[in-house]
Design an enzyme around this catalytic site. Structure first.
Site, PDB file in Angstrom:
ATOM      1  CG  HIS A  57      -2.041  -0.949   1.075  1.00 43.97           C
ATOM      2  ND1 HIS A  57      -1.887  -2.030   0.350  1.00 43.97           N
ATOM      3  CD2 HIS A  57      -3.275  -1.198   1.739  1.00 43.97           C
ATOM      4  CE1 HIS A  57      -3.328  -2.871   0.297  1.00 43.97           C
ATOM      5  NE2 HIS A  57      -3.984  -2.196   1.283  1.00 43.97           N
ATOM      6  CE  LYS A  63     -12.838   5.521   0.989  1.00 45.55           C
ATOM      7  NZ  LYS A  63     -14.080   5.833   0.265  1.00 45.55           N
TER       8      LYS A  63
END
Length: 901
Positions: A137, A565
């Site tokens: 990532h 999120k």
């Protein structure tokens, strides 16, 4: 003149190391660029510190920044960015020294609190697995060349603390440090081209070589002593990887990258084993005239093919020569090339790691039976422990893909085979019936006489490659198939269909799967529905048989990033805990053992924070069968970039898992109304977060214009695109750039927003506050939530965030959103202090507070310079140095904040 980086003397040895490195950096800057640049850096630093202390903007600083040329700004940003990196090195140096000199390690705490000779304790070590899983990532902004320089400086600091102080080499080591700092100053910090998947594989391999290959055997030794067991231990500690196998949203990961990753990992571990065998042969110079050997060892030596007259009376060396030769032949077969140090030309390759272990066991048994058991416990045991943990594959590779892709691929296969023309239109019950039927019979859906779409051909190529790699490198080489955005039973069955097409699943009444199917529940709705989905899956005869064949164990992955999120910090944490608790209960009802894979990032908004506290805060039974945890981005190098620090990180996670399993006391949030309090707070926080992020008109505009989101996307730090699809919607943005952007702007919104409103609603009365204070004292879960949030608040800066808000073109929108951020931050700050009983943030964490205080005078100027360069860039200034300055400031701020992505 006082160096820009020299602070008054302090007791903190971290500060002492920072002062030394800062002085050397100041000297290098003066020597390379003159006093003028040095003085300008100092001037900006002092004014930035003044802004921070006074809490008000300094007009003189703003004027100074506006007057800088792009070249001047770039040099200033470079100075502050490199200091941030040097501060990290000093912090890590102190942590390593503390680990080496600690009187009470995490594993010692385990021994103090529990009897580890009980059947329960030893059974856990024999059946559970602890697996850090390395991912690619993209939040590690540093180049490998920068990491190498940092490693060299770290090694010199360690020498200065140790041998240098004892031998009088202080001046010599400081001279070497200055040379390394000068090289660091002259090394390009930004990548000139975007890295590809092969680069990411090679970066991961450097961490595997630096830490895991050497330190996992050491950890297993410590565990053996702790449990009073003879090694080698079961493979309690293993390593996993997504690098080269994670296709979710990355079009560049395919069968070729998977093959490259597994092959390179195999090459690394086999070369390590060969080097260790060579060293072992040099050590075991035992003459059979002076020591007895077993008949098995004699036979192994005689069959080695080693005819050297110099070793005729040294059976251990001859046996090891034979092992080396066979492993070298294995390398030739698996990797396609012989090692640099050739083995016996006629040696037969090992069929698998177990065959090598059998030979090593013969050597160890002979040593033990001849009265030298300590020799069997030295390097030989390290080799055996490493072989047990790594096999010939090093890290178990996961495949990962989005459920939507699987649906499209299976739909095409079914249509081309004439089974179902429009699978996508079927409801869930009909999908399950259709797929379950296909999984009972031997018929394959694909045929060589059909042309498939590029997407379908690619996905089939990946599972075919996985089958080949498992056959070559061993069953554990590719071990799991993770399904992103899993939300239904058919999502799991579609993966089973793809596995069947590659021979990775044998159908029938008693199906067998070569990969474990792992659903990943990511959004708030998915977490809430996870029990229903898994319950329906467990009820299928196919699933019952499949799980039984895999030891009765089902793994489920929990997504921290996307749930945050989607629903905000507090709700994400609460729903994750609730889902784990419900899944554990479901598993108990259905007789299925549950293991959880935690998709944590570096930032608190992506599940980051203390791994020890996080594991301790899990529901009872959550680690009964082990735990897997992703390690991502900058956290990988921070935790595992140095062998000593890497061992400490592994030991901490192991100790936390053992303690969590052996601890039978519940958490206060699970009883006495604690769950009702957290559920209410989660609901309030969720509404506050969603109202801001998803229901405020223009919020996505504010986000994109008040953070360096687009500029982060332009950084060449990863192979994967920043968004899942071409869209400005926050829902389509990946969690990493979402969190990373807010960190750069010093808002840190994903790590705290909504908690203040929730706490305020719960503490309207003194009794409510007392209830939260009691919960904080009694609940490891709630304490971990507040602790991580407190760290985020300490690194945030709303005055700087206000200046980023000024970048928003719509001033009314900027003012409105910023005021909501400020109001919620204030509520959150007040709540943390009230709940913890502190007078200031991090009051009870003095070392962390000192680290943060030390960095802020150098992070704040980077923010100020970044804002100025963003304003110029967005106003149309075309100078490429402006763009470079922005990217370099992102690098520096990320380094200073550490867990920013």
């Amino acid at each position: 003149m006082t160096s820009m980086l020299v602070r008054p003397p302090a007791k903190s040895s971290s500060r002492t190391a920072v002062r030394l490195l800062g002085r050397l950096l100041g000297d290098v800057i003066r020597e390379q660029h003159g006093q003028r640049l040095f003085d300008r850096i100092e001037q900006i630093r002092r004014r930035s510190v003044g802004e921070h202390r006074n809490g008000a903007a300094d007009p003189a600083l703003a004027a100074l920044l506006r007057g800088l040329s792009p070249a001047q700004a770039l040099s200033l940003i470079r100075g502050f960015a490199i200091f941030s990196q040097l501060a990290n090195i000093a912090d890590d140096h102190l942590a390593r020294r503390d680990n080496l000199t600690a009187d009470f390690t995490p594993l010692q705490r385990v021994r103090e609190e529990h009897d580890l000779k009980t059947p329960e304790a030893r059974a856990f070590l024999g059946s559970a697995v602890l697996v850090p899983v390395i991912t690619a990532h993209p939040t590690e902004v540093r180049r490998k060349s920068i990491l190498d320089r940092e490693e060299a400086i770290a090694e010199l600091l360690d020498r200065l603390d140790g041998r240098g102080r004892l031998t009088g080499e202080v001046m010599e080591i400081e001279d070497q440090l200055k040379r390394e700092v000068r090289i660091l100053w002259q090394t390009r910090m930004l990548r000139s081209v975007r890295i590809d998947v092969a680069d990411e594989v090679d970066n991961a391999l450097s961490v595997f070589r630096t830490t895991f290959l050497t330190q996992v055997p050491r950890l297993k030794r410590r565990l053996a002593r702790l449990f009073e067991l003879e090694g080698p231990l079961p493979p309690f500690v293993q390593v996993g990887s997504w690098v080269g196998g994670d296709r979710d949203g990355n079009p560049f990961v395919n069968a070729e990258t998977l093959t490259y990753a597994v092959t390179r990992q195999g090459e690394a571990v086999i070369d390590h084993l060969l080097a260790q065998l060579h060293a072992l042969g040099a050590e075991l110079s035992i003459s059979q005239a002076l020591a007895q050997v077993t008949p098995e060892l004699t036979a192994l030596a005689e069959g080695s093919g080693d005819l050297s007259p110099h070793r005729r009376d040294e059976p251990y060396r001859r046996a090891i020569v034979g092992c080396y030769g066979r492993l070298a032949a294995t390398r030739q077969v698996l990797i396609g090339a012989a090692p640099a140090r050739a083995g016996h030309s006629r040696a037969q390759p090992y069929a698998d790691p177990k065959a090598l272990e059998a030979d090593l066991e013969i050597i160890a048994d002979s040593l033990t039976r001849s009265g030298a058991p300590d020799l069997a416990q030295g390097r030989l045991l390290d080799i055996r422990e490493g072989l047990g943990a790594f096999g010939f594959h090093l890290a178990a590779m996961d495949l990962r893909q989005n459920a939507d892709v699987h649906e499209r691929v299976v739909a095409e296969l079914l249509a081309q085979a004439g089974v179902c023309e429009d699978y996508g239109s079927l409801g869930e019950p009909r999908r399950i019936a259709l797929l379950a039927g296909e999984l009972t019979g031997p018929r394959l859906l694909r045929t060589p006489y059909r042309a498939y779409s590029e997407e379908t051909a690619k996905e089939l190529g990946v599972v075919d490659a996985a089958a080949r790699l498992k056959n070559a490198f061993g069953e554990a080489a590719v071990a799991n198939y993770v399904i992103s955005k899993a939300g239904s039973v058919s999502d799991l069955l579609e993966v089973a269909i793809l596995m069947k097409e590659a021979g990775l699943l044998l159908p029938g009444e008693q199906p067998r799967a070569a990969l474990r199917i792992v659903p990943l529940f990511e959004t708030i709705d998915d977490l809430r529905a996870s029990v229903e989905v898994m319950g329906a899956y467990f009820d299928l005869p196919f699933a019952k048989s499949l799980i039984a064949a895999q030891g009765g164990l089902q793994e489920v992955m929990i997504g921290y990033s996307d749930s945050n999120k989607d629903g905000g910090y507090l709700t994400s944490n609460w729903e994750i805990r609730s889902a784990i608790s419900r899944l554990l209960a479901l598993g108990g009802q259905r007789g299925v053992a549950m293991r959880f894979f935690h998709g944590r990032g570096g930032a608190v908004g992506r599940g980051g924070g203390s791994s020890f506290e996080a594991i301790q805060a899990l529901p009872g039974g959550a680690v009964a069968h082990g735990i897997r945890i992703t390690e991502q981005g900058e956290v990988v190098s921070s935790k595992y970039g140095h062998p000593v620090g890497g061992l400490a990180s592994l030991e901490t996670i192991a100790a936390a898992a053992i303690l969590a399993h052996l601890r039978h006391a519940g958490d206060a949030v699970d009883d006495d109304g604690g769950d009702e309090v957290l559920a209410r707070m989660s609901g309030t926080a969720y509404r506050a977060y969603r109202a801001l992020v998803y229901e405020t008109p223009g919020f996505e505009v504010y986000f994109r214009q008040s953070t360096p989101l687009q500029e982060i996307a332009d950084l060449k730090i990863g192979s994967r695109p920043a968004a899942r699809k071409a869209s400005n919607r926050i829902e389509d943005l990946r969690a990493i750039p979402w969190v990373f952007s807010w960190s750069q702007a010093r808002v840190m919104l994903p790590g705290w927003y909504g908690f203040g409103s929730a706490a305020a609603a719960e503490t309207e009365t003194p009794e409510g506050l007392a209830r939260l204070q009691a919960l904080y004292g009694a609940s490891p879960f709630f304490r971990s939530v507040v602790s991580n949030l407190e760290m985020v608040l300490a690194k945030s800066n709303l005055a700087i965030a206000r200046r980023y808000a000024n970048l928003v073109a719509d001033k009314a929108l900027a003012d409105a959103v910023y005021e909501r951020l400020r109001a919620e931050w204030t509520l959150t700050h007040q709540a943390v202090l009230a709940i913890t009983g502190q007078g200031a943030l991090l009051e009870r964490s003095p070392q962390l507070a000192e680290s943060v205080r030390l960095r802020l005078p150098y992070i704040d100027p980077l923010n100020a310079l970044q804002i100025e360069m963003l304003a110029r860039h967005r106003a149309g200034e075309a100078d490429d140095l402006v763009r470079q300055s922005i990217h370099l400031s992102i690098n520096g701020i990320s380094a200073g904040l550490r867990n920013s992505g």
